[in-house]
Scaffold this active site. Sequence first.
Site, mmCIF file in Angstrom:
data_model
loop_
_atom_site.group_PDB
_atom_site.id
_atom_site.type_symbol
_atom_site.label_atom_id
_atom_site.label_comp_id
_atom_site.label_asym_id
_atom_site.label_seq_id
_atom_site.Cartn_x
_atom_site.Cartn_y
_atom_site.Cartn_z
ATOM 1 N N HIS A 184 -13.703 31.020 34.170
ATOM 2 C CA HIS A 184 -12.899 30.077 34.936
ATOM 3 C C HIS A 184 -11.584 30.655 35.399
ATOM 4 O O HIS A 184 -11.090 30.335 36.480
ATOM 5 C CB HIS A 184 -12.774 28.755 34.189
ATOM 6 C CG HIS A 184 -14.051 28.021 34.371
ATOM 7 N ND1 HIS A 184 -15.107 28.228 33.539
ATOM 8 C CD2 HIS A 184 -14.464 27.217 35.370
ATOM 9 C CE1 HIS A 184 -16.135 27.543 34.004
ATOM 10 N NE2 HIS A 184 -15.771 26.918 35.107
ATOM 11 N N GLU A 216 -28.415 23.921 37.159
ATOM 12 C CA GLU A 216 -27.823 25.112 36.544
ATOM 13 C C GLU A 216 -28.443 25.447 35.190
ATOM 14 O O GLU A 216 -27.993 26.358 34.523
ATOM 15 C CB GLU A 216 -26.302 24.964 36.432
ATOM 16 C CG GLU A 216 -25.833 23.692 35.772
ATOM 17 C CD GLU A 216 -24.310 23.529 35.753
ATOM 18 O OE1 GLU A 216 -23.590 24.508 36.004
ATOM 19 O OE2 GLU A 216 -23.852 22.405 35.466
ATOM 20 N N ARG A 269 -22.361 34.118 29.858
ATOM 21 C CA ARG A 269 -21.792 34.636 31.096
ATOM 22 C C ARG A 269 -20.489 35.402 30.903
ATOM 23 O O ARG A 269 -20.027 36.077 31.806
ATOM 24 C CB ARG A 269 -21.659 33.521 32.143
ATOM 25 C CG ARG A 269 -20.543 32.543 31.964
ATOM 26 C CD ARG A 269 -20.800 31.312 32.847
ATOM 27 N NE ARG A 269 -19.626 30.889 33.573
ATOM 28 C CZ ARG A 269 -19.526 29.762 34.273
ATOM 29 N NH1 ARG A 269 -20.563 28.943 34.347
ATOM 30 N NH2 ARG A 269 -18.444 29.447 34.912
ATOM 31 N N ASN A 317 -23.585 30.287 38.579
ATOM 32 C CA ASN A 317 -22.842 30.902 37.466
ATOM 33 C C ASN A 317 -23.547 30.584 36.151
ATOM 34 O O ASN A 317 -23.755 31.455 35.318
ATOM 35 C CB ASN A 317 -21.405 30.369 37.400
ATOM 36 C CG ASN A 317 -20.693 30.486 38.721
ATOM 37 O OD1 ASN A 317 -21.116 31.236 39.581
ATOM 38 N ND2 ASN A 317 -19.608 29.743 38.883
ATOM 39 N N ASP A 318 -23.877 29.312 35.984
ATOM 40 C CA ASP A 318 -24.590 28.926 34.771
ATOM 41 C C ASP A 318 -26.086 29.176 34.896
ATOM 42 O O ASP A 318 -26.730 29.559 33.925
ATOM 43 C CB ASP A 318 -24.335 27.447 34.449
ATOM 44 C CG ASP A 318 -23.033 27.273 33.689
ATOM 45 O OD1 ASP A 318 -22.742 28.121 32.825
ATOM 46 O OD2 ASP A 318 -22.291 26.319 33.976
ATOM 47 N N ARG A 371 -13.929 20.459 40.579
ATOM 48 C CA ARG A 371 -14.131 20.588 39.123
ATOM 49 C C ARG A 371 -13.102 19.711 38.430
ATOM 50 O O ARG A 371 -11.977 20.127 38.186
ATOM 51 C CB ARG A 371 -13.925 22.038 38.685
ATOM 52 C CG ARG A 371 -14.992 23.026 39.126
ATOM 53 C CD ARG A 371 -14.649 24.412 38.602
ATOM 54 N NE ARG A 371 -15.782 25.315 38.623
ATOM 55 C CZ ARG A 371 -16.028 26.190 39.599
ATOM 56 N NH1 ARG A 371 -15.235 26.288 40.635
ATOM 57 N NH2 ARG A 371 -17.077 26.984 39.532
ATOM 58 N N ARG A 417 -17.410 16.520 40.906
ATOM 59 C CA ARG A 417 -18.263 16.699 39.735
ATOM 60 C C ARG A 417 -17.625 16.012 38.534
ATOM 61 O O ARG A 417 -16.442 16.189 38.268
ATOM 62 C CB ARG A 417 -18.429 18.187 39.443
ATOM 63 C CG ARG A 417 -19.291 18.449 38.219
ATOM 64 C CD ARG A 417 -19.555 19.910 38.043
ATOM 65 N NE ARG A 417 -18.399 20.619 37.542
ATOM 66 C CZ ARG A 417 -18.360 21.929 37.339
ATOM 67 N NH1 ARG A 417 -19.410 22.662 37.654
ATOM 68 N NH2 ARG A 417 -17.287 22.502 36.862
ATOM 69 N N CYS A 438 -22.930 25.900 44.745
ATOM 70 C CA CYS A 438 -21.490 25.971 44.532
ATOM 71 C C CYS A 438 -21.119 27.039 43.523
ATOM 72 O O CYS A 438 -19.971 27.189 43.149
ATOM 73 C CB CYS A 438 -20.939 24.613 44.115
ATOM 74 S SG CYS A 438 -21.727 23.958 42.638
HETATM 75 C C1 PEP Z 1 -21.850 27.053 38.157
HETATM 76 O O1 PEP Z 1 -22.236 27.001 36.984
HETATM 77 O O2 PEP Z 1 -22.336 27.822 39.007
HETATM 78 C C2 PEP Z 1 -20.747 26.188 38.599
HETATM 79 C C3 PEP Z 1 -20.423 26.099 39.869
HETATM 80 O O3 PEP Z 1 -20.058 25.518 37.653
HETATM 81 P P1 PEP Z 1 -18.972 26.144 36.682
HETATM 82 O O4 PEP Z 1 -18.698 27.558 37.177
HETATM 83 O O5 PEP Z 1 -17.780 25.272 36.768
HETATM 84 O O6 PEP Z 1 -19.658 26.113 35.381
HETATM 85 MG MG MG Z 2 -21.673 25.333 35.669
#
Ligand code: PEP
Ligand code: MG
Length: 567
Positions: free
Chosen positions: A185, A427, A461, A450-451, A292, A328, A498
């Site tokens: 983050h 995700e 990650r 990302n997840d 977020r 979200r 996203c």
């Molecule tokens: C993701 O997981 O790709 C996402 C956009 O959410 P975050 O990065 O906030 O977990």
């Molecule tokens: Mg995520």
Amino acid sequence: MKGIATSEGYGIGRVMLVTEPNLDFTPKADCDAEHELERYRSAVEKFCIKTEKMAERVKLAASEKEAEIIQGHILMIKDPYMSGEIEKLIEGGQCAESALSSVCDMFAMVFSSTDDELTQQRAADVNDIKNDILSILLGVEEADISDAPENTVLVTKDLTPSMTARINKSNIAGIVTETGGRTSHSAILARAMGIPAVHSVPGAAEKLADGETVIVDGSEGIVIPNPTQKQIDEYTRLRADFIEYRKALSKYIGKETRTADGIKAELAVNIGKPDEANNAIECDGEGIGLFRTEFLFMDRPAQPNEDEQFEAYKKAALIMKGKPVIIRTLDVGGDKGIAYLKMPKEENPFLGFRAIRYCLKNTDLYKTQLRALLRASAYGDIRIMVPFVTCVDEIRAVRAMVSEIMAELDKEGIAYNKDIKIGIMIETAAACIIADILAKESDFFSIGTNDLTQYIMSVDRGNADAAYLYSTYNPAVLRAIKHIISCGHAGGIPVGMCGEAAADLKMIPLLISFGLDEYSVSAASVLATRKAISQWTKKEADNLAEKAISLETDAEVERLLSDSVKR
Ligand code: PEP
Ligand code: MG
């Protein structure tokens, strides 16, 4: 020093080391009471001055209400009962640290054992006060990031989201951390703020000294301590070229996002605070694809109430003037801890009680957020997005709560959008596999790569040692993305993305070929993404995708896609 390039650009500045203060101390008895009293009182004085200054800044940057919460800490420690108890223990021979800790711990225990939620939250305030005064007494105060001078390079083991929230971007030239990667983050926020960053630099906090000059190359993932004049000149030139490159992209402002053969896509922006919607407008974003909301809950002693949240969501909707704003719901847990929510310590926080799982068990908290969202939906095209979904029951539960709140609002005569869209993030591996089922109950999908990469590959990650597995180019992840998009389309709903892959110039032709409808990227990436989409025809993208999907390793895929990026 080498690390992971997480936010493009070049920064030159002086190191500010941000270390978590160590608040351990050995309690002492039979102390000189007068001396300890003096230490205690001067620490409290210093604490009050610091807190007053912080409240002033918060008042300017956020709101009067938040400033009042901070000022409340001064009132609390000056409360005659509390300070009287502490001084009594000191007079009895305890050292200042012991007296402060035992009285604060006692107050925290009393507060948290009440039934009233507001009183319970006071326990977190008392803890904050205790830690702040202890750090002054022990002489281990954390550097104040929000007060950093111009051209500061922040160096830290792990930049927590709450530290990041305090950054004043005009003063920070770069960020260097010992942990994390592109999708941490702090990296996402660094990109949103356009601050060059390098993550996972081993030993950075030990090897770099406070005040020394350092170059941060966020494009190549390099950190140069004590640079020579020649290196400073070279990087000053690179920085100027980078600013030029960014300027050249400005010809894409005001253009629609279309492939070379005219297929339209939506290009939205990821934000963490309502004000960042202004950045989305400045960079010509076509909507907000991911707000977020956890950032509204961070760096404060208690959760924002319904009105505060309503104002925040309404603000984003008004700034976007009718363009879509996908908000979200709270995605806590994993690497996004919020102290006052007192989430249980878990062996596997990324697989545990997080996001929608937490919200569906904490219905007061979730209802407050949904009510605020619904009320704000009267002011723009707000859409609700549910994170971390793994089964269809979760969407059904959210829909049931939304219907219940709608009935309440109807009764109270409060306006909201009766047709508000409710979509989900895809995700997790389970959501990907049952995307056909989920599509029947969702108004839209947004792929959180990302997840998704983390859960498809079963790899944390943020873990540097297993980072070789964390790749969106892995055939397993590519197939997952393709599968989700086709399930969404078969179910008649639009599919966005996203996660960070939506702005990856190497991935874009594949996403065009798979038929992605919406790309949601950081404000800084909007124009580069629009340019990349405009460089491909569907046919060219299909040819490349066909080759990519037939490859067997992520390295082969990445090489093919890298060689195909158009400049
Ligand atoms: C993701 O997981 O790709 C996402 C956009 O959410 P975050 O990065 O906030 O977990
Ligand atoms: Mg995520």
